[in-house]
Each structure stands twice: as structure tokens, then as C-alpha cells.
Design a protein around this motif. Structure first.
Motif, PDB file in Angstrom:
ATOM      1  N   GLN A  65     -77.268 -82.956  17.605  1.00  0.00           N
ATOM      2  CA  GLN A  65     -76.185 -83.564  18.361  1.00  0.00           C
ATOM      3  C   GLN A  65     -75.054 -82.544  18.444  1.00  0.00           C
ATOM      4  O   GLN A  65     -74.282 -82.392  17.500  1.00  0.00           O
ATOM      5  CB  GLN A  65     -75.710 -84.836  17.673  1.00  0.00           C
ATOM      6  CG  GLN A  65     -76.788 -85.882  17.561  1.00  0.00           C
ATOM      7  CD  GLN A  65     -76.313 -87.116  16.818  1.00  0.00           C
ATOM      8  OE1 GLN A  65     -75.175 -87.201  16.386  1.00  0.00           O
ATOM      9  NE2 GLN A  65     -77.198 -88.078  16.674  1.00  0.00           N
ATOM     10  N   THR A  66     -74.986 -81.839  19.560  1.00  0.00           N
ATOM     11  CA  THR A  66     -73.940 -80.835  19.689  1.00  0.00           C
ATOM     12  C   THR A  66     -72.624 -81.504  20.090  1.00  0.00           C
ATOM     13  O   THR A  66     -72.598 -82.675  20.474  1.00  0.00           O
ATOM     14  CB  THR A  66     -74.284 -79.757  20.744  1.00  0.00           C
ATOM     15  OG1 THR A  66     -74.052 -80.274  22.051  1.00  0.00           O
ATOM     16  CG2 THR A  66     -75.721 -79.270  20.599  1.00  0.00           C
ATOM     17  N   GLN A  67     -71.576 -80.739  20.010  1.00  0.00           N
ATOM     18  CA  GLN A  67     -70.272 -81.170  20.501  1.00  0.00           C
ATOM     19  C   GLN A  67     -69.956 -80.495  21.830  1.00  0.00           C
ATOM     20  O   GLN A  67     -68.801 -80.419  22.243  1.00  0.00           O
ATOM     21  CB  GLN A  67     -69.191 -80.852  19.458  1.00  0.00           C
ATOM     22  CG  GLN A  67     -69.345 -81.643  18.175  1.00  0.00           C
ATOM     23  CD  GLN A  67     -69.338 -83.139  18.442  1.00  0.00           C
ATOM     24  OE1 GLN A  67     -68.439 -83.665  19.091  1.00  0.00           O
ATOM     25  NE2 GLN A  67     -70.353 -83.847  17.948  1.00  0.00           N
ATOM     26  N   LEU A  68     -70.998 -80.001  22.505  1.00  0.00           N
ATOM     27  CA  LEU A  68     -70.831 -79.277  23.761  1.00  0.00           C
ATOM     28  C   LEU A  68     -70.785 -80.262  24.926  1.00  0.00           C
ATOM     29  O   LEU A  68     -71.778 -80.945  25.203  1.00  0.00           O
ATOM     30  CB  LEU A  68     -71.992 -78.291  23.945  1.00  0.00           C
ATOM     31  CG  LEU A  68     -72.180 -77.273  22.813  1.00  0.00           C
ATOM     32  CD1 LEU A  68     -73.496 -76.526  22.972  1.00  0.00           C
ATOM     33  CD2 LEU A  68     -71.006 -76.309  22.771  1.00  0.00           C
ATOM     34  N   PRO A  69     -69.651 -80.358  25.625  1.00  0.00           N
ATOM     35  CA  PRO A  69     -69.532 -81.339  26.703  1.00  0.00           C
ATOM     36  C   PRO A  69     -70.302 -80.936  27.954  1.00  0.00           C
ATOM     37  O   PRO A  69     -70.364 -79.761  28.319  1.00  0.00           O
ATOM     38  CB  PRO A  69     -68.026 -81.381  26.986  1.00  0.00           C
ATOM     39  CG  PRO A  69     -67.515 -80.059  26.537  1.00  0.00           C
ATOM     40  CD  PRO A  69     -68.412 -79.619  25.402  1.00  0.00           C
ATOM     41  N   VAL A  70     -70.895 -81.953  28.592  1.00  0.00           N
ATOM     42  CA  VAL A  70     -71.536 -81.808  29.899  1.00  0.00           C
ATOM     43  C   VAL A  70     -70.873 -82.850  30.801  1.00  0.00           C
ATOM     44  O   VAL A  70     -71.315 -83.990  30.871  1.00  0.00           O
ATOM     45  CB  VAL A  70     -73.064 -82.032  29.826  1.00  0.00           C
ATOM     46  CG1 VAL A  70     -73.699 -81.798  31.191  1.00  0.00           C
ATOM     47  CG2 VAL A  70     -73.707 -81.147  28.774  1.00  0.00           C
ATOM     48  N   PRO A  71     -69.779 -82.474  31.451  1.00  0.00           N
ATOM     49  CA  PRO A  71     -68.994 -83.462  32.213  1.00  0.00           C
ATOM     50  C   PRO A  71     -69.693 -83.911  33.486  1.00  0.00           C
ATOM     51  O   PRO A  71     -70.415 -83.137  34.117  1.00  0.00           O
ATOM     52  CB  PRO A  71     -67.699 -82.714  32.532  1.00  0.00           C
ATOM     53  CG  PRO A  71     -68.066 -81.272  32.502  1.00  0.00           C
ATOM     54  CD  PRO A  71     -69.174 -81.145  31.483  1.00  0.00           C
ATOM     55  N   PRO A  72     -69.464 -85.172  33.878  1.00  0.00           N
ATOM     56  CA  PRO A  72     -70.024 -85.654  35.139  1.00  0.00           C
ATOM     57  C   PRO A  72     -69.267 -85.055  36.322  1.00  0.00           C
ATOM     58  O   PRO A  72     -68.109 -84.644  36.195  1.00  0.00           O
ATOM     59  CB  PRO A  72     -69.819 -87.169  35.063  1.00  0.00           C
ATOM     60  CG  PRO A  72     -68.645 -87.337  34.161  1.00  0.00           C
ATOM     61  CD  PRO A  72     -68.723 -86.205  33.174  1.00  0.00           C
ATOM     62  N   HIS A  73     -69.939 -84.996  37.462  1.00  0.00           N
ATOM     63  CA  HIS A  73     -69.339 -84.568  38.735  1.00  0.00           C
ATOM     64  C   HIS A  73     -68.866 -83.118  38.726  1.00  0.00           C
ATOM     65  O   HIS A  73     -68.023 -82.740  39.538  1.00  0.00           O
ATOM     66  CB  HIS A  73     -68.186 -85.493  39.134  1.00  0.00           C
ATOM     67  CG  HIS A  73     -68.515 -86.943  39.025  1.00  0.00           C
ATOM     68  ND1 HIS A  73     -69.463 -87.560  39.818  1.00  0.00           N
ATOM     69  CD2 HIS A  73     -68.050 -87.901  38.173  1.00  0.00           C
ATOM     70  CE1 HIS A  73     -69.550 -88.838  39.478  1.00  0.00           C
ATOM     71  NE2 HIS A  73     -68.711 -89.068  38.485  1.00  0.00           N
ATOM     72  N   ALA A  74     -69.383 -82.308  37.805  1.00  0.00           N
ATOM     73  CA  ALA A  74     -69.022 -80.888  37.740  1.00  0.00           C
ATOM     74  C   ALA A  74     -70.256 -80.091  37.330  1.00  0.00           C
ATOM     75  O   ALA A  74     -71.099 -80.586  36.585  1.00  0.00           O
ATOM     76  CB  ALA A  74     -67.897 -80.672  36.729  1.00  0.00           C
ATOM     77  N   TRP A  75     -70.341 -78.856  37.812  1.00  0.00           N
ATOM     78  CA  TRP A  75     -71.458 -78.001  37.430  1.00  0.00           C
ATOM     79  C   TRP A  75     -71.256 -77.460  36.027  1.00  0.00           C
ATOM     80  O   TRP A  75     -70.161 -77.040  35.674  1.00  0.00           O
ATOM     81  CB  TRP A  75     -71.596 -76.830  38.406  1.00  0.00           C
ATOM     82  CG  TRP A  75     -72.184 -77.233  39.716  1.00  0.00           C
ATOM     83  CD1 TRP A  75     -71.512 -77.395  40.899  1.00  0.00           C
ATOM     84  CD2 TRP A  75     -73.550 -77.533  39.979  1.00  0.00           C
ATOM     85  NE1 TRP A  75     -72.393 -77.783  41.882  1.00  0.00           N
ATOM     86  CE2 TRP A  75     -73.650 -77.869  41.345  1.00  0.00           C
ATOM     87  CE3 TRP A  75     -74.697 -77.557  39.201  1.00  0.00           C
ATOM     88  CZ2 TRP A  75     -74.857 -78.219  41.942  1.00  0.00           C
ATOM     89  CZ3 TRP A  75     -75.897 -77.910  39.801  1.00  0.00           C
ATOM     90  CH2 TRP A  75     -75.975 -78.237  41.149  1.00  0.00           C
TER      91      TRP A  75
END
Length: 135
Positions: A65-75
Motif C-alpha cells: 500500500q503505497t502513499q503515491l497518489p494517482v489523482p482522477p482526471h489527470a495524467w
């Protein structure tokens, strides 16, 4: 779907791709396996962060479980590198590493946007790159 050994079973590799999720929902990016079983690496977005799992040759299941964000609506550019010492995940230039010394359980197909348990990926994928023995 990618052919078997696109992600090596017993070799070092780098997997990199860009994603643009359409929603904030938890969703699977891809899984390596066969019809009903995970055989290697799977990556998914949970609570807006990159998570991954791996079934190794000793049938040991690893979950990260990383703390690396993968935001919606963005590459976002996502990279996974494995070298039989560790696996390193990178999103947006930030990285987290975890011990991983065993190969995958078996050879499997890699299917993007799918999994047997969670919601499939909804969004866009581009710039897929896989390098073998690239550590």
C-alpha cells in the motif's frame, strides 16, 4: 491483453505507463494471471493511492500500500521496477520500494483494466513500455 512473458516471469523488468482515471473510485489497473488466478503482479488504485500485490514462486502473497497518489482526471506516469532484491513503484517522480526476492508464481497474461474481485479501470491508458532485464 498482453501475451505471456510480456512481464517476465523470472527476469528483472521495468513496466511504465500513463493513466488518466475517470473517477475517484477504487479500481484495478491490471493483473498478471490466467482466467481465475493471479500469477504475478497486479496494480490498482485504492483511496486515491497506488497499491499492488504479487504472488511469488513460493505461493507467498505480497501486498503493498503505497502513499503515491494517482489523482482522477489527470495524467499520471506509473512505473514498477523489479530486480529480485526489491520492487520500486514510482508515480509522478516519487518512489517507494519494497523487498521482493522471488520470481512470480507462474507465467501469465497481463490484462489491463480488469480483475476478478474489484472494479475495472475506467479511464485512459497511453505510453505503455516494458523493458526486460532493465535494472
Amino acid at each position: 491483453e498482453l501475451p505471456r512473458e510480456a512481464i517476465p516471469w523470472r527476469g528483472a523488468y521495468t513496466l511504465e505507463f500513463d493513466v488518466k482515471p475517470e473517477s475517484e473510485e477504487d479500481q484495478y489497473l491490471f493483473i498478471n494471471g490466467t482466467v481465475t488466478h493471479q500469477y504475478g503482479l497486479a496494480m490498482y488504485i485504492e483511496n486515491g493511492k497506488l497499491h499492488a500485490s504479487f504472488l511469488d514462486a513460493d505461493w507467498e502473497s505480497h501486498r503493498w500500500q503505497t502513499q503515491l497518489p494517482v489523482p482522477p482526471h489527470a495524467w499520471s506516469t506509473i512505473r514498477a521496477r523489479a530486480d529480485f532484491e526489491k520492487i520500486t513503484f514510482t508515480v509522478g517522480g516519487k518512489s517507494e520500494s519494497f523487498p521482493l526476492t522471488r520470481p512470480a508464481f507462474n507465467i501469465g497474461f497481463t490484462v489491463f483494466g480488469a480483475n476478478w474481485k474489484g472494479k475495472p479501470f475506467r479511464g485512459r491508458l497511453r505510453a505503455l513500455r516494458i523493458e526486460h532485464n532493465s535494472w
